[in-house]
Design a protein around this motif. Structure first.
Motif, PDB file in Angstrom:
ATOM      1  N   SER A   1      50.058  21.125  35.359  1.00 53.83           N
ATOM      2  CA  SER A   1      49.492  20.298  34.029  1.00 53.83           C
ATOM      3  C   SER A   1      50.322  20.606  32.963  1.00 53.83           C
ATOM      4  CB  SER A   1      47.917  21.085  33.859  1.00 53.83           C
ATOM      5  OG  SER A   1      47.931  22.467  33.539  1.00 53.83           O
ATOM      6  N   MET A   2      51.369  21.636  32.896  1.00 50.98           N
ATOM      7  CA  MET A   2      52.164  21.952  31.857  1.00 50.98           C
ATOM      8  C   MET A   2      53.095  20.782  31.748  1.00 50.98           C
ATOM      9  SD  MET A   2      52.569  24.806  29.952  1.00 50.98           S
ATOM     10  CE  MET A   2      54.419  24.989  29.953  1.00 50.98           C
ATOM     11  N   LEU A   3      53.348  19.703  32.719  1.00 48.44           N
ATOM     12  CA  LEU A   3      54.504  18.643  32.933  1.00 48.44           C
ATOM     13  C   LEU A   3      53.566  17.440  32.795  1.00 48.44           C
ATOM     14  CD1 LEU A   3      56.522  20.183  35.630  1.00 48.44           C
ATOM     15  CD2 LEU A   3      56.708  20.530  33.586  1.00 48.44           C
ATOM     16  N   ASN A   4      54.430  16.759  31.960  1.00 48.83           N
ATOM     17  CA  ASN A   4      53.451  15.452  31.427  1.00 48.83           C
ATOM     18  C   ASN A   4      53.888  14.387  32.600  1.00 48.83           C
ATOM     19  OD1 ASN A   4      52.945  12.995  30.652  1.00 48.83           O
ATOM     20  ND2 ASN A   4      53.285  13.441  28.487  1.00 48.83           N
ATOM     21  N   PRO A   5      52.732  13.958  33.312  1.00 45.87           N
ATOM     22  CA  PRO A   5      52.921  13.474  34.663  1.00 45.87           C
ATOM     23  C   PRO A   5      53.670  12.012  34.563  1.00 45.87           C
ATOM     24  CG  PRO A   5      50.449  13.256  34.041  1.00 45.87           C
ATOM     25  CD  PRO A   5      51.480  14.236  33.013  1.00 45.87           C
ATOM     26  N   LYS A   6      53.699  11.418  33.409  1.00 41.82           N
ATOM     27  CA  LYS A   6      54.259  10.169  33.146  1.00 41.82           C
ATOM     28  C   LYS A   6      55.804  10.248  33.099  1.00 41.82           C
ATOM     29  CE  LYS A   6      50.695   8.021  34.149  1.00 41.82           C
ATOM     30  NZ  LYS A   6      50.218   6.974  35.229  1.00 41.82           N
ATOM     31  N   LEU A   7      56.214  11.349  32.636  1.00 40.98           N
ATOM     32  CA  LEU A   7      57.502  11.705  32.174  1.00 40.98           C
ATOM     33  C   LEU A   7      58.364  12.339  33.154  1.00 40.98           C
ATOM     34  CD1 LEU A   7      57.065  12.533  28.510  1.00 40.98           C
ATOM     35  CD2 LEU A   7      57.308  10.375  29.315  1.00 40.98           C
ATOM     36  N   ASN A   8      59.764  11.725  33.382  1.00 34.90           N
ATOM     37  CA  ASN A   8      60.662  12.572  34.416  1.00 34.90           C
ATOM     38  C   ASN A   8      61.220  13.793  33.742  1.00 34.90           C
ATOM     39  OD1 ASN A   8      63.354  12.319  33.597  1.00 34.90           O
ATOM     40  ND2 ASN A   8      63.603  10.369  34.535  1.00 34.90           N
ATOM     41  N   ILE A   9      61.452  14.740  34.494  1.00 36.46           N
ATOM     42  CA  ILE A   9      61.566  16.013  34.252  1.00 36.46           C
ATOM     43  C   ILE A   9      62.895  16.081  33.408  1.00 36.46           C
ATOM     44  CG2 ILE A   9      62.387  18.271  35.130  1.00 36.46           C
ATOM     45  CD1 ILE A   9      59.568  17.557  36.088  1.00 36.46           C
ATOM     46  N   GLY A  10      63.825  15.230  33.634  1.00 34.38           N
ATOM     47  CA  GLY A  10      65.055  15.328  32.695  1.00 34.38           C
ATOM     48  C   GLY A  10      64.683  14.973  31.411  1.00 34.38           C
ATOM     49  N   PHE A  11      63.844  14.075  31.093  1.00 35.34           N
ATOM     50  CA  PHE A  11      63.518  13.696  29.898  1.00 35.34           C
ATOM     51  C   PHE A  11      62.810  14.775  29.102  1.00 35.34           C
ATOM     52  CE2 PHE A  11      60.337  11.975  26.700  1.00 35.34           C
ATOM     53  CZ  PHE A  11      61.060  11.077  25.989  1.00 35.34           C
ATOM     54  N   LEU A  12      61.948  15.405  29.804  1.00 30.00           N
ATOM     55  CA  LEU A  12      61.122  16.532  29.117  1.00 30.00           C
ATOM     56  C   LEU A  12      62.138  17.498  28.831  1.00 30.00           C
ATOM     57  CD1 LEU A  12      58.103  16.804  31.684  1.00 30.00           C
ATOM     58  CD2 LEU A  12      58.072  16.739  29.194  1.00 30.00           C
ATOM     59  N   ILE A  13      62.966  17.979  29.726  1.00 26.47           N
ATOM     60  CA  ILE A  13      63.810  18.988  29.575  1.00 26.47           C
ATOM     61  C   ILE A  13      64.897  18.895  28.279  1.00 26.47           C
ATOM     62  CG2 ILE A  13      65.750  20.372  30.331  1.00 26.47           C
ATOM     63  CD1 ILE A  13      64.379  20.423  32.994  1.00 26.47           C
ATOM     64  N   LYS A  14      65.339  17.452  28.314  1.00 30.83           N
ATOM     65  CA  LYS A  14      66.302  17.055  27.204  1.00 30.83           C
ATOM     66  C   LYS A  14      65.768  17.144  25.969  1.00 30.83           C
ATOM     67  CE  LYS A  14      70.068  13.998  27.564  1.00 30.83           C
ATOM     68  NZ  LYS A  14      70.690  12.776  28.232  1.00 30.83           N
ATOM     69  N   GLU A  15      64.337  16.656  25.772  1.00 26.52           N
ATOM     70  CA  GLU A  15      63.648  16.596  24.691  1.00 26.52           C
ATOM     71  C   GLU A  15      63.494  18.068  24.066  1.00 26.52           C
ATOM     72  OE1 GLU A  15      59.232  15.870  24.773  1.00 26.52           O
ATOM     73  OE2 GLU A  15      59.379  14.877  23.263  1.00 26.52           O
ATOM     74  N   ARG A  16      63.169  18.802  25.013  1.00 26.58           N
ATOM     75  CA  ARG A  16      62.787  20.334  24.410  1.00 26.58           C
ATOM     76  C   ARG A  16      64.403  21.066  23.929  1.00 26.58           C
ATOM     77  NH1 ARG A  16      57.860  22.254  25.889  1.00 26.58           N
ATOM     78  NH2 ARG A  16      56.539  20.252  25.834  1.00 26.58           N
ATOM     79  N   VAL A  17      65.409  20.785  24.641  1.00 25.52           N
ATOM     80  CA  VAL A  17      66.677  21.142  24.350  1.00 25.52           C
ATOM     81  C   VAL A  17      67.186  20.703  23.066  1.00 25.52           C
ATOM     82  CG1 VAL A  17      69.154  21.490  24.959  1.00 25.52           C
ATOM     83  CG2 VAL A  17      67.480  21.623  26.689  1.00 25.52           C
ATOM     84  N   ARG A  18      66.862  19.353  22.780  1.00 23.22           N
ATOM     85  CA  ARG A  18      67.446  18.707  21.680  1.00 23.22           C
ATOM     86  C   ARG A  18      66.469  19.666  20.377  1.00 23.22           C
ATOM     87  NH1 ARG A  18      70.012  14.527  21.179  1.00 23.22           N
ATOM     88  NH2 ARG A  18      70.690  13.376  23.056  1.00 23.22           N
ATOM     89  N   GLN A  19      65.217  19.652  20.829  1.00 23.11           N
ATOM     90  CA  GLN A  19      64.262  20.394  19.752  1.00 23.11           C
ATOM     91  C   GLN A  19      64.772  21.764  19.278  1.00 23.11           C
ATOM     92  OE1 GLN A  19      61.895  19.054  18.217  1.00 23.11           O
ATOM     93  NE2 GLN A  19      60.537  20.883  17.442  1.00 23.11           N
ATOM     94  N   TYR A  20      65.388  22.392  20.460  1.00 24.82           N
ATOM     95  CA  TYR A  20      65.910  23.831  20.159  1.00 24.82           C
ATOM     96  C   TYR A  20      67.078  23.725  19.281  1.00 24.82           C
ATOM     97  CZ  TYR A  20      68.940  27.666  20.832  1.00 24.82           C
ATOM     98  OH  TYR A  20      69.685  28.818  20.648  1.00 24.82           O
ATOM     99  N   PHE A  21      68.048  22.537  19.365  1.00 27.30           N
ATOM    100  CA  PHE A  21      69.165  22.612  18.674  1.00 27.30           C
ATOM    101  C   PHE A  21      68.591  21.964  17.028  1.00 27.30           C
ATOM    102  CE2 PHE A  21      71.484  22.328  22.381  1.00 27.30           C
ATOM    103  CZ  PHE A  21      72.369  23.180  22.247  1.00 27.30           C
ATOM    104  N   LYS A  22      67.522  21.173  17.132  1.00 27.29           N
ATOM    105  CA  LYS A  22      67.090  20.736  15.766  1.00 27.29           C
ATOM    106  C   LYS A  22      66.499  21.973  15.071  1.00 27.29           C
ATOM    107  CE  LYS A  22      63.828  17.178  14.435  1.00 27.29           C
ATOM    108  NZ  LYS A  22      62.759  16.609  14.945  1.00 27.29           N
ATOM    109  N   LEU A  23      65.768  22.798  15.785  1.00 25.77           N
ATOM    110  CA  LEU A  23      65.100  23.830  14.836  1.00 25.77           C
ATOM    111  C   LEU A  23      66.121  24.776  14.454  1.00 25.77           C
ATOM    112  CD1 LEU A  23      62.144  24.693  17.400  1.00 25.77           C
ATOM    113  CD2 LEU A  23      62.095  23.414  15.501  1.00 25.77           C
ATOM    114  N   ASN A  24      67.325  24.714  15.037  1.00 29.12           N
ATOM    115  CA  ASN A  24      68.280  25.871  14.556  1.00 29.12           C
ATOM    116  C   ASN A  24      69.283  25.060  13.629  1.00 29.12           C
ATOM    117  OD1 ASN A  24      67.850  28.436  15.707  1.00 29.12           O
ATOM    118  ND2 ASN A  24      68.212  27.165  17.633  1.00 29.12           N
ATOM    119  N   ASN A  25      68.860  24.067  13.250  1.00 27.93           N
ATOM    120  CA  ASN A  25      69.572  22.965  12.377  1.00 27.93           C
ATOM    121  C   ASN A  25      71.140  22.690  12.561  1.00 27.93           C
ATOM    122  OD1 ASN A  25      67.584  22.615  10.572  1.00 27.93           O
ATOM    123  ND2 ASN A  25      67.818  24.652   9.778  1.00 27.93           N
ATOM    124  N   THR A  26      71.205  22.484  13.955  1.00 28.03           N
ATOM    125  CA  THR A  26      72.592  22.152  14.635  1.00 28.03           C
ATOM    126  C   THR A  26      72.524  20.854  15.163  1.00 28.03           C
ATOM    127  OG1 THR A  26      71.928  23.478  16.363  1.00 28.03           O
ATOM    128  CG2 THR A  26      73.739  24.309  15.133  1.00 28.03           C
TER     129      THR A  26
END
Lengths: 322, 239, 266, 357
Positions: free
Chosen positions: B101-126
């Motif tokens: 239930s932590m994984l959105n059933p309609k989105l693929n894993i690559g998309f989910l991970i990419k979203e978070r990694v981008r979020q990480y960079f965004k949070l660190n303002n890079t």
């Protein structure tokens, strides 16, 4: 339990007010509103116009008119028909029994036949019976009901001459013996009831099938089987009781559709019910009558849903003993 | 002497029971009463209690998903609600009980991970190129021992162990200082439990995480945690 | 691709093709009267016969496709947009907004939709634009209620909470994480809705409140069918068939999409 | 073993047809075991080992449109004074069911018709399921659900007798205030309470065999042992045989006599409980024992079993090679070539080439 009931009653009341607001507003702000209508009408004399303007307070602002109208509605006073000056309530109550008869019969048929078909096709999933009913149900869902009505009239009424195609009684009804009278009414009812329950039935059968299959895959079904309970009993006693609960709500929600459909085929079958009255009222732009019918149909639906709600609470212990 | 990373002071939480009609409160159900404890850097704290004792609510309060009625939660000496959303995301993350239930059933894993990694960079303002993101993703996949094949899949196609790892990757990629684990093992087989426990221990070493480990299993808690508190009926019994 | 979807796509594309190229397909002018050829039964010359004014029924039916499809699609687009957005807002924000929207939905659901439409339409000048808007404005509540229910449960799901914890923005959560999980039923309802909007339009035309003669519509051909029920069966049969097949097509499309878009059920 | 044989499963296999892939999944293979009166055995296996399939197979509860069975499940009824039983069996009892030498009747469960199957279910063999929250029908009172199993198998019983019996059962499973519990609905009870109700249902007719499929997995750690000791105590007092199915090897230690280790649908090791615990032979069993979490191992790294279960639709692999091959730390060249049999060592059986004689 009592708290829940009180709660529902308050909601009921608020919704009822909402219904009256919508009926009133829709009629009074739409482009052909009562005042314009009366200005155009030549049949009504100047004095009569003045009388009506005063009676309905048409010279007053909208919200005050609504308030006055609402006060009269609560006392069940919907005014008199523009057309023949009869009280609206009287006109409606003449037609109401026929409509209630039609709708209650249809609901009954929808419930029994829909559930039976649904259960049977769930039990014989992917067998011939299931496939056949799935197709029939699917087509039944898509068929225009008033067209079906016309076709049935052509086939059963005109070509085969089995069933009468209009009204609720034959011309010679008065002279028939008692049993004959009932038989006559029944014959007149067959087509309207069959047609009006048709698509609701299709929808319910579809729902019951799906939900039955879902229930039959539940763990508690396995447990019941492991107790040595017969399969039939498992289906009808265990699974069906769980399916039944949402069916109650669905039946309640299908009421407006049923009544709404009535406006067309009550007209087609010349059935002396509220639907036809409503259609005639709309065609004649008989405002008091339209508002009366609108309010009463919606209120009846509301009442139906309310009963469904109560029954729901009664049949679902998870709500009853929260 | 290590610093306290988290302090929970007199936290009380109750759920209102609403009337269905006008959204007015009828009664209250108290789930947490005067909870106080603190957590040192790079330690694992076990929160032990039977189901329904309020431990998940506690986790949600620390993760700011819910607000306490009274009391406060301090993270590095500051009330958690005073942090802006984005800063807080890099501090506390929550791993839920059911990895599926932590994984959105309609989105693929690559998309989910990419979203978070981008979020990480965004949070660190890079600002980053796609290639950096992809490099980061493969690095992370290696950390959680997953093959890059999973990126193309949907959650329902993964096995239990893979799901768990993807879920961990999702919380990991923001590099939080505190990781809350809410019954992360109770749905798993014994052999998978062992894999996961080892893995959590490795992560603790590698990233200097602190853990709050919520479980009903005393054995697990005692194996994994440095400190344990027991909760029953919303109150702390022992430390 | 499943059977249902294929059938649905075939029927719907034929309909769209007919609507777009009505001028080229129809053998006669749909409005041209020919009083010498009144109420002719179907023949090679007039495939579906002629009506009481000698107009070719086949040509009239081809032109009706335009009306029905455009009413269906536009009305349902209006309803879907309103229903989905109100449902999302109501479910996600909850509280007072939710309360107000849901009461409104409850009230709307108490009216027989058809009566409501009938009421409004009867006061307006009958035109297809009015019909589109009125059908659109009256048929959103069911969808809104459904979407709200789904959102209510989805927003508590752990993947949404974890997206929130990662600091993602509200609109991103709402449209990237929540919407895909409700979009399938929305699409299915859209397709189903087109079918029922076409039914409503034809019923209105049948009652004389929709498309006005001499302009053709399946519904108003049926009206004359009813008037000549004893002598001209073709006036009832063919337009009804057309409506039926159209609705079946859209329902098949809906069913097919539902199966296609639910990977778990495959 | 001196006591009577109750259940005998020989060369049993189960395959599921997977429609979208058009393949068979061989969920259980080469299952052989015997169960004696009042014996308590356990099947231990992780998810995907086929343990639930086995439990369901004994009572024919697998979805029958996709399941194919091979081999025999022979049941020896023990109840002597069961009148319906005699009645019904006399219909089908022929030479093939009655053995002159031992004077016992036996049935292959998979050849029985629906009527006899219903007679056996809940009366001779009953079952407890994993998740207490989904096992009971949510809209029926607890009491009704217990009465049902009594009524199914006792004709000519009065309402009062049924009620008394239900109350007696509820107090036997140590539920306080049975009269109140009787009237409750499942959602009003806690997980532990519901599991007790399930035990009461399963034991209502004093069956010969009780199958308990992960009865404690969904419960809190503290409750697990309470429920298990209640279960084994009751089973013991009725001389009922118990088949306990679990994924947690440590849990069964104190409760059963004999343990079967199930991996990917095969029994890879079996033996008396103490043999398995103090002298596990199969590499998988060893790993399973060592990787379970224990507070005494604090600070140590736990051993792990690498990789994942083999593909059970791959016939070439599962019928030709050792099923544990891809994950085994002790494999050698010979393992690639031959599929091991069950080898017997001092009564303990193990399916591994390391022990081939």
């Amino acid at each position: 339990m009592i708290k829940l009931l009180l709660n529902r009653i308050v909601v009921l009341f608020i919704t009822f007010i909402g219904i009256t607001v919508i009926t009133f507003v829709v009629i009074n702000i739409s482009p052909g509103k009562p005042q314009d209508m009366m200005d155009m009408s030549t049949r009504i004399s100047f004095e009569a116009k003045q009388r009506l303007v005063k009676l309905y307070g048409l010279d007053k602002p909208l919200h005050i008119r609504y308030f006055n109208w609402f006060l009269r509605v609560i006392r069940l006073d919907f005014g008199t028909s523009f057309k023949d000056d009869k009280p609206v309530l009287k006109k409606i109550s003449e037609r109401l029994p026929a409509t209630l008869l039609l709708n209650i019969l249809s609901l009954g048929i929808i419930f029994f036949v829909g559930c039976t078909i649904g259960i049977l096709s769930a039990m014989y999933q992917n067998k011939f019976f299931d496939k056949l009913t799935t197709i029939v149900v699917f087509l039944g869902y898509s068929i225009p009901r008033y067209w079906l009505a016309i076709l049935c009239m052509i086939v059963f009424g005109i070509k085969l001459n089995w069933l009468p195609i209009s009204g609720l009684r034959s011309v010679n009804w008065e002279y028939l013996p008692f049993v004959g009278k009932i038989w006559d009414i029944l014959k007149h009812l067959i087509l309207p009831v069959a047609i009006s329950s048709f698509s609701g039935l299709a929808g319910l059968a579809r729902y019951v099938r799906g939900s039955m299959i879902e229930q039959l895959n539940c763990e508690y079904i396995k447990f019941a089987l492991s107790k040595g309970t017969q399969r039939k009993k498992v289906v009808f006693y265990h699974a069906f009781r769980n399916v039944l609960i949402p069916v109650v709500t669905i039946l309640g929600l299908s009421l407006p559709d049923l009544i709404g459909g009535g406006f067309i085929f009550e007209t087609i079958f010349a059935y002396p019910g509220m639907g036809r009255l409503g259609y005639e009222a709309i065609m004649a732009r008989d405002y008091p009558l339209i508002m009366g019918i609108g309010t009463i149909t919606a209120a009846l639906t509301l009442l139906g849903n309310f009963i469904a709600d109560i029954v729901y609470v009664y049949v679902d212990p998870r709500v009853r003993y929260k | 002497m290590k610093n306290n990373i988290l302090e929970v002071r007199n936290v009380t939480k109750s759920y209102p029971v609403y009337s269905q009609l006008l959204h007015t409160k009828i009664t209250k159900k108290i789930v947490l009463k005067n909870i106080t404890f603190s957590l040192e850097e790079n330690t694992a704290l076990g929160v032990l209690g039977p189901s329904g004792c309020g431990k998940t609510t506690l986790a949600k309060i620390i993760a700011r998903i819910e607000q306490p009625d009274s009391g406060e939660v301090l993270f590095e000496g500051r009330n958690i609600f005073s942090y802006p959303n984005k800063t807080f995301a890099c501090m506390v993350q929550l791993l839920f009980q059911n990895p599926y239930s932590m994984l959105n059933p309609k989105l693929n894993i690559g998309f989910l991970i990419k979203e978070r990694v981008r979020q990480y960079f965004k949070l660190n303002n890079t600002k980053v190129e796609d290639s950096t993101v992809n490099k980061k993703i493969s690095e992370l996949l290696e950390t959680v021992k997953l093959s890059p094949d999973v990126l193309k899949m949907y959650p329902y196609q993964l096995s239990g162990g893979q799901r768990q790892r993807v879920a961990i990757l999702l919380v990991l990629c923001l590099y939080p200082k505190l990781l809350i684990l809410d019954e992360p093992l109770s749905a798993l087989d014994v052999s998978l439990q062992a894999q996961m426990l080892n893995f959590f221990a490795e992560l603790k070493q590698q990233f200097k995480f602190s853990y709050i480990f919520i479980t009903h299993d005393e054995n697990l808690a005692e194996y994994f945690c440095d400190q344990i508190i027991k909760i029953e009926n919303g109150e702390i019994l022992t430390k | 691709m499943n059977k249902q979807l294929v059938i649905g796509i075939i029927i719907v594309s034929i309909l769209i093709f007919t609507a777009l190229f009505a001028k080229f397909i129809s053998p006669y002018d749909p409005i041209q009267q020919d009083l010498t050829n009144r109420l002719q039964p179907p023949s090679l010359k007039h495939l579906f016969g002629t009506d009481e004014l000698g107009r070719d029924v086949f040509s009239r039916m081809i032109f009706s496709t335009r009306v029905s499809l455009s009413v269906g699609i536009i009305a349902v687009s209006i309803a879907t947009v309103i229903g989905t957005i109100l449902g999302l807002i109501s479910g996600y924000y909850g509280g007072k907004i939710d309360l107000i929207i849901m009461r409104l939905v409850d009230i709307m659901l108490c009216f027989p939709t058809f009566f409501l439409i009938l009421m409004v339409i009867s006061f307006m000048k009958p035109s297809i634009y009015n019909i589109m808007v009125v059908i659109g404005l009256t048929s959103w509540p069911g969808l809104a209620r459904y979407v709200r229910g789904e959102v209510l449960s989805i927003k508590e799901r752990e993947y949404v909470l974890s997206a929130k914890l990662a600091g993602l923005g509200t609109s991103r959560i709402l449209f990237v994480h929540i919407l895909p999980n409700v979009i399938v039923p929305v699409i299915v309802t859209f397709s189903l809705g087109i079918g029922s909007a076409i039914l409503t339009e034809s019923a209105l035309s049948f009652l004389g409140l929709g498309v006005q003669p001499p302009n053709p519509s399946w519904g108003n051909i049926l009206t004359s069918g009813k008037d000549y029920i004893h002598i001209a069966w073709w006036l009832s049969l063919f337009p009804g068939m057309a409506i039926f097949i159209t609705v079946v097509g859209f329902n098949f499309l809906a069913e097919g999409l539902r199966i296609l878009l639910n990977p778990k059920e495959q | 073993m001196n006591s009577k044989l109750v259940l005998e499963i020989t060369d049993f296999e189960t395959a599921f047809y997977i429609k979208p892939k058009d393949k068979y999944l061989f969920a259980l293979r080469e299952i052989n075991f015997e169960l004696y009166k009042a014996q308590k055995i356990a099947f231990v296996g992780e998810s995907g080992s086929g343990k639930t399939t086995l439990a369901n197979a004994i009572l024919q509860l697998n979805p029958n449109n996709v399941t194919t069975y091979f081999g025999n499940i022979i049941f020896y009824p023990q109840k002597e004074n069961c009148s319906i039983c005699l009645d019904k069996y006399s219909i089908v009892t022929t030479e093939e069911h009655y053995d002159e030498n031992t004077q016992t009747t036996s049935y292959d469960i998979h050849t029985l018709d629906e009527e006899l199957l219903n007679h056996i279910r809940g009366n001779h063999i009953s079952m407890i399921f994993q998740d207490p929250f989904t096992a009971l029908n949510p809209v029926l009172r607890v009491g009704e659900q217990i009465s049902e199993v009594i009524l199914n198998h006792n004709l000519n019983i009065t309402k009062k007798e049924v009620y008394d019996k239900v109350i007696e059962l509820l107090s036997k499973v140590e539920l306080p205030e049975p009269h109140i519990i009787y009237k409750k609905y499942p959602h009003q009870l806690s997980g532990g309470q519901i599991q007790r109700v399930c035990i009461a249902i399963a034991l209502a007719n004093i069956p010969e065999i009780l199958i308990a499929d992960e009865p404690t997995t969904a419960l809190d750690a503290t409750l697990k042992h309470t429920i298990l000791s209640l279960l084994t105590h009751l089973v013991g007092s009725f001389s009922t045989s118990l088949i306990l199915i679990t994924h947690d090897i440590n849990l069964v230690k104190n409760y059963v006599d004999y343990v079967y280790i199930l991996y990917a649908g095969e029994i890879i090791e079996s033996g008396l409980t103490k043999q398995i615990f103090y002298n596990p032979l199969h590499p998988y069993t060893k790993l399973l024992m060592s990787c379970s979490v224990d507070k005494t191992k604090k600070g140590q790294k736990l051993p792990v079993i690498p990789y994942e279960l083999p593909d059970l639709t791959d016939q070439d692999f599962i019928y030709e090679k050792c099923i544990f091959l891809n994950r085994c730390p002790q494999r050698n060249n010979r393992c690639e070539t031959k599929k091991p049999q069950l080898y017997s060592i001092k009564g303990q059986k193990v399916k591994c080439l390391l022990y081939e004689k």
